[in-house]
Design a protein around this motif. Structure first.
Motif, short mmCIF file in Angstrom:
data_model
loop_
_atom_site.label_atom_id
_atom_site.label_comp_id
_atom_site.label_asym_id
_atom_site.label_seq_id
_atom_site.Cartn_x
_atom_site.Cartn_y
_atom_site.Cartn_z
N PHE A 1 -58.28 -20.04 20.54
CA PHE A 1 -57.24 -19.05 20.89
C PHE A 1 -57.30 -18.85 22.38
O PHE A 1 -58.17 -18.55 23.16
N ASP B 1 -52.63 -9.88 23.89
CA ASP B 1 -54.05 -10.16 24.08
C ASP B 1 -54.12 -11.57 24.84
O ASP B 1 -53.75 -12.63 24.28
N LEU C 1 -50.34 -18.10 10.36
CA LEU C 1 -49.56 -18.59 11.31
C LEU C 1 -49.13 -19.98 11.11
O LEU C 1 -49.41 -20.81 10.45
N LEU D 1 -59.80 -25.83 17.71
CA LEU D 1 -58.69 -25.21 18.31
C LEU D 1 -59.32 -23.86 18.67
O LEU D 1 -59.88 -23.38 17.95
N TYR E 1 -52.80 -22.00 21.59
CA TYR E 1 -54.36 -22.42 21.11
C TYR E 1 -54.44 -23.57 21.96
O TYR E 1 -53.44 -24.55 22.15
N TYR F 1 -48.51 -17.17 19.57
CA TYR F 1 -49.84 -17.47 20.02
C TYR F 1 -50.04 -18.86 20.63
O TYR F 1 -49.48 -19.75 20.03
N SER G 1 -57.47 -8.39 14.41
CA SER G 1 -57.41 -9.43 15.20
C SER G 1 -57.46 -10.74 14.30
O SER G 1 -57.99 -11.63 14.60
N ASN G 2 -56.53 -10.61 13.23
CA ASN G 2 -56.44 -11.68 12.29
C ASN G 2 -55.81 -13.02 12.96
O ASN G 2 -55.84 -14.04 12.10
N TYR G 3 -55.10 -12.73 13.98
CA TYR G 3 -54.54 -13.97 14.75
C TYR G 3 -55.43 -14.89 15.50
O TYR G 3 -55.19 -15.89 15.85
N LYS G 4 -56.75 -14.39 15.66
CA LYS G 4 -57.46 -14.84 16.44
C LYS G 4 -58.54 -15.94 15.58
O LYS G 4 -59.68 -15.37 15.32
N LEU G 5 -58.13 -16.93 15.19
CA LEU G 5 -58.62 -17.80 14.26
C LEU G 5 -59.72 -18.54 15.10
O LEU G 5 -59.60 -19.06 16.22
N MET H 1 -48.38 -9.49 13.16
CA MET H 1 -49.82 -9.79 13.76
C MET H 1 -50.75 -10.17 12.54
O MET H 1 -51.82 -10.56 13.09
N GLU H 2 -50.46 -9.88 11.53
CA GLU H 2 -51.53 -9.89 10.44
C GLU H 2 -51.76 -11.35 9.89
O GLU H 2 -51.00 -11.86 9.00
N GLY H 3 -52.67 -12.19 10.35
CA GLY H 3 -52.59 -13.59 10.32
C GLY H 3 -53.13 -13.97 8.94
O GLY H 3 -52.58 -14.85 8.29
N ALA H 4 -53.84 -13.04 8.45
CA ALA H 4 -54.56 -13.33 7.10
C ALA H 4 -53.26 -13.00 6.01
O ALA H 4 -53.16 -13.68 4.85
#
Lengths: 114, 116
Positions: B45, B56, B105, B43, B35, B33, A98-102, B98-101
């Motif tokens: 999610f 999600d 984003l 912000l 926010y 995504y 869930s790395n998109y859920k900042l 999907m790997e935000g890190a």
């Protein structure tokens, strides 16, 4: 749950002054940490990140070190410029997916005067 | 090299009307995504979508809010029967994965919704 607390603004500095914006977090596990910047009239841009303890993120003269022992990720710059005037957001993403859920802090408005 | 495009930049609606916010992701990005930033808050999610799929929606309010990302066209965040508490800045972001890190984003400029 996760949370991010950052320094209340606004912060006003003169050009070439030293900048620190404090950020502390609460999270389970090993989150990744970010600083985003929003210049006037623009969207948020990733400024720097750190994905594990003791990592130092750096970009455009800004730095932040991931300190797990103090759960902090303070943003610093040695000599600010007028063009650094913006809103700065500290954020984290959970470990384990869930790395998109900042999770973001409230933002700190920085104004640099010439 | 267009970034994430959101429109409108500002939207004013009376209580009870519908608000539609649009977001076109960066070229080559298939993950979107949404926010929301309420006044004096960070912000938060709301929802994560891929083309034709909601992945999600754990951050979406249970009623009046919906989101879609059709096969063609922008992603839409729809708020029905708006109330004053919906007044906020709504930000869209996109990423190639999907790997935000590992794939940060990229955010748009936001849509500022004001409900009168």
């Amino acid at each position: 749950g996760n949370s991010v607390t950052q320094m209340e603004g606004p912060v006003t500095l003169s050009e070439e002054a030293f900048l620190t914006i404090n950020c502390t977090y609460t999270a389970t596990g090993y989150p990744s940490l970010f600083w985003y910047v929003q210049y006037p009239g623009e969207g948020l841009q990733l400024l720097l990140k750190a994905t594990k303890a003791d990592d130092k993120g750096s970009n455009k003269g800004f730095e932040a070190t991931y300190r797990k022992e103090t759960t902090s990720f303070h943003l610093e710059k040695g000599s600010v410029q007028v063009s650094d005037s913006a809103v700065y957001f500290c954020a984290l993403s959970s470990s384990g997916g869930s790395n998109y859920k900042l999770t973001f802090g409230k933002g700190t408005l920085l104004t640099v005067n010439p | 090299n267009a970034g994430v495009m959101q429109n409108p930049r500002h939207l004013v609606r009376r209580r009870g009307q519908e608000a539609r916010l649009r977001c076109s992701p960066m070229k080559g990005h298939s993950h979107v995504y949404w926010y929301r930033q309420l006044p004096e808050e960070g912000l938060k999610f709301m929802v994560y979508l891929q083309k034709e799929n909601i992945i999600d929606e754990s951050g979406m309010p249970k009623e009046r809010f919906s989101a879609e990302f059709p096969k063609e066209g922008p992603s839409i965040l729809r708020i029905q029967q708006v109330v004053r508490g919906d007044s906020a800045a709504y930000f869209c972001a996109s990423s190639p994965t999907m790997e935000g890190a590992n794939s940060p984003l990229h955010f748009g400029n936001g849509t500022r919704l004001t409900v009168t």
